[in-house]
Design a protein around this motif. Structure first.
Motif: not given
Length: 369
Positions: A14, A329-332, A354, A321, A299-301, A323, A259
């Motif tokens: 990230f 912010d980083k989104l995968q 990671g 969502c 994936l992370n949201a 969150r 991803t």
């Protein structure tokens, strides 16, 4: 693989400059091993298509695991894949034009060359250019794209056998019409098995038995043994898998290795965030069997919907969502179609747990000719 980025600084994925394609090495290596084991168990030649990873480094790993050779679409990809030192290369896309013939002739100086085609004109062009190539005559297995009808194969084979410099080696097909391994998909595989058996039997009776019967795709990869007359498979997407592979029930979410990491660059509008990846980063392919418009799974949201793209911008609906989001912010995101997304990037970053381990150039990206 030679590393261009060391993990000595324990850089997290990230922290990568975005948008960036990242590859989980543990998942990728498991995918490669699984396919190699399957092909070996069922006595199938594996000549994987490199259109997905576009990297000689990864192609070499496939060969080390037992692949008989490699498959490409274009001469430009074939030239790049020579760096993997394959014993043989299959060009699976119809190839025409004097410039391409000259390039294939040079490729054939370094490896055994096979070309799949569905016209006498393409075969004649190879012959006249004195390209020493084995030929697979492609027939249409149901997709309705390239490929002659099965009952036209014998005449085409007989005509090709009269041409100098090239050699009839077998037949090929692509079951791209089978995208889902639900009940209907399994029925389509059974129907294809009947068609393929009859086609090969007819050629044998006519004295033209195919040495190679080449087919397969990632959606049907682990059902290949059900196609009794087929002896070679050439899946490509399996090395990474993607959202559509999951949707087609050919893999699970935890078998997706690639991803894209993106950065939130705007929260100016309520219920929406924008990311720094749009149509220049993601494939425009829609999700299989889904009438909605989405371009990837965040994936992370959970609950976020990636529903729109401009060239540089990705629009994420966060109405459902839970969150919250901040600039930076980083989104995968798991892309719908990894092959196209890979072609849009210059390098891939690999990681374990990671932490960045290395990176490699996507050497065959943009090879349109």
């Amino acid at each position: 693989m030679a590393a261009s980025t060391s993990n000595s600084n324990n850089v997290n994925i990230f922290e990568a400059d975005t948008p960036a394609i990242v590859v989980d090495l543990d998942i990728m290596e498991a995918n490669l091993q699984r396919m190699a084991d399957y092909a070996r168990t069922h006595n199938l030649r594996l000549r994987p298509h490199t259109k997905t990873h576009k990297s000689p480094l990864l192609a070499r790993k496939q060969i080390e695991l037992g692949a008989a050779g490699l498959t490409v679409a274009k001469p430009g990809e074939a030239e790049v894949m020579l760096a993997a030192n394959p014993k043989e290369l299959l060009v699976a896309f119809p190839t025409l034009g004097a410039a391409k013939m000259a390039r294939l002739k040079e490729v054939a100086r370094h490896t055994e060359l096979t070309v799949a085609l569905d016209s006498f004109e393409a075969a004649k062009a190879l012959s006249e250019a004195e390209v020493p190539a084995r030929i697979l005559v492609e027939f249409d297995a149901g997709l309705g794209r390239v490929g002659i009808q099965p009952d036209e194969l014998l005449d085409m084979i007989n005509a090709i056998r009269k041409l100098p410099h090239i050699q009839y080696d077998g037949i090929s097909f692509y079951p791209g019409h089978i995208k889902d391994l639900g009940e209907e998909g399994h029925g389509m595989i059974e129907a294809l098995n009947v068609l393929l058996n009859q086609t090969v039997d007819d050629l044998k009776k006519a004295g033209r038995p195919p040495r190679i019967v080449s087919g397969g795709s990632t959606p049907t990869m682990f059902q290949s043994h059900r196609l009794e007359a087929m002896n070679e498979i050439r899946p490509g997407t399996y090395i990474f898998n993607d959202r559509n592979t999951v949707a087609g029930k050919a893999c699970t979410l935890d078998q997706c290795a690639a991803t894209i990491i993106t950065t939130v660059i705007s929260t100016a509008h309520k219920g929406q965030v924008l990311i720094d990846g749009g149509s220049k980063t993601f494939s425009s392919d829609r999700l299989l069997n889904d009438p909605g418009v989405t371009f990837g799974k965040v994936l992370n949201a959970p609950g976020a919907v990636f529903h729109k793209m401009n060239e540089e911008h990705g629009f994420i609906d966060i109405t459902d969502c839970e969150r919250t989001f901040r600039i930076g912010d980083k989104l995968q995101i798991l892309m719908n179609h990894v092959c196209v997304a890979m072609n849009l990037q210059e390098q891939a970053i690999s990681y374990r747990n990671g932490i960045v381990e290395n990176s490699w150039p996507i050497a065959a990206r943009g090879k349109l000719t």
